[in-house]
Design a protein around this motif. Structure first.
Motif: not given
Ligand code: TRP
Length: 335
Positions: A232-234, A258, A128, A184, A130, A52, A153, A274, A108-109
């Motif tokens: 939506i966890d990396n 996602a 993105a 996030n 969150t 993503s 996102d 995305y 990302a966060t």
């Protein structure tokens, strides 16, 4: 004697000519490098490799090019990936800040948090994130102020759970699988807990702090839950094939935040696109490159949500995807 002098003279002359030509070359070179020094420098920082985030990054770079900002031509784009490591995030952020980049795009966060804590001057555009307010990136979504803005996102755990109940109605216990240090994810899990409380569902948490703990966390849920929910966890997204392997073997449906996590073996989501989010991020970058203050641009939230399902996963775990869900789906993976 005269002859000798003439030879020496001509040698000297030639030498002088060579030197002056070389000197000329040097002048030209430095003119050239001065020109490239005036090219604006854009730094892109990404927390980890997962499909993503890679989609977002490619979309940003493509859209910048489409709008006339091409790497190596009129701007320099320097992309760095922290490989999931907080220390790397700090090092990369400091490099961009110390080298006075003109704009930093943080995907990302966790990347955005690292950059924002290093600079109050250089424009930062996050992509993105969150929960930009809850994550401390901006104070106000509509009027960010300062040097920071970006795209969000935010998804709804409630909407994902409503979809989950259409697919597998008997959910009494749900396992929340996430990295508790990703703000996030915490935002979406709070939303899940609210939903669960209102709907008599018990939430069993399985948290991790890095990708090496994911396998054990999934194992801990097997036999205890009717479904797994991962936001939506990396950290989870980067280990999603592993999560899917274990959960699918145990025939537990995995609902995720996602589309890429569905593609990687999750069962379903109600999520955003995305590629579009990446384009929106690039639009903001262009505005800033043209001179607008980042803090004057409102944070952009994606409003279009779509259903994504994985038919292969459904078959593996023995779940029949309802016809109406399949009809509504933007994409059916694993066919
Ligand atoms: N929203 C995530 C964050 O704030 C980043 C992200 C984008 C993501 N797409 C994703 C995480 C897909 C997991 C899966 O950091």
């Amino acid at each position: 004697m005269k002859k000798k002098l003439a030879v020496v003279m001509s040698v000297l002359l030639t030498l002088g000519l060579v030197l002056s030509v070389a000197g000329c070359g040097t002048t030209q070179n430095s003119a050239k490098s001065n020109a490239s020094n005036t090219k604006k420098k854009v730094g892109i920082i990404q927390i980890v490799e997962h499909p993503s985030l890679n989609t977002i990054r490619d979309s940003i770079i493509n859209e910048l090019a489409a709008q006339g900002y091409k790497d190596g031509e009129n701007i320099t784009i320097d992309y760095e990936n922290a490989q999931g490591d907080q220390t790397n995030l700090k090092t990369i952020s400091q490099k961009f800040v110390n080298n006075k980049y003109d704009l930093i795009i943080a995907i990302a966060t966790p990347s955005a948090q690292a950059v924002v804590s290093e600079t109050k001057d250089i424009p930062v555009i996050f992509s993105a994130a969150t929960d930009p307010v809850g994550s401390g990136l901006v104070k106000d979504m509509n009027n960010p102020g300062g040097n920071v803005t970006g795209t969000s996102d935010r998804v709804s755990a409630e909407k994902i759970m409503e979809l989950a109940k259409r697919i597998t109605p008997n959910i009494k216990t749900v396992g929340a699988l996430y990295n508790s240090s990703e703000t996030n994810s915490v935002a979406v899990i709070d939303n899940l807990k609210d939903y669960a409380q209102k709907n008599n569902i018990t939430v069993v948490s399985a948290t991790v702090t890095n990708s090496s703990e994911v396998q054990q966390a999934v194992n801990s849920l097997v036999g205890r839950v009717d479904a797994i929910f991962s936001p939506i966890d990396n950290t989870i997204a980067s280990a999603m094939p592993l999560v899917a392997q274990t959960a699918n073997k145990a025939k537990i449906p995995v609902y995720v935040g996602a589309d890429s996590m569905v593609k990687d073996g999750g069962l379903a989501t109600y999520g955003i696109n995305y590629t579009i989010l990446g384009k929106e991020t690039a639009n903001m970058a262009v505005e800033v490159l043209k001179g607008k203050k980042a803090g004057d641009i409102p944070v952009k939230t994606m409003t279009d949500m779509d259903i994504y399902v994985n038919q292969g996963t459904a078959d593996t775990i023995g779940v029949k995807l309802p016809e109406d869900v399949l009809k509504q789906a933007a994409q059916v993976f694993g066919k």
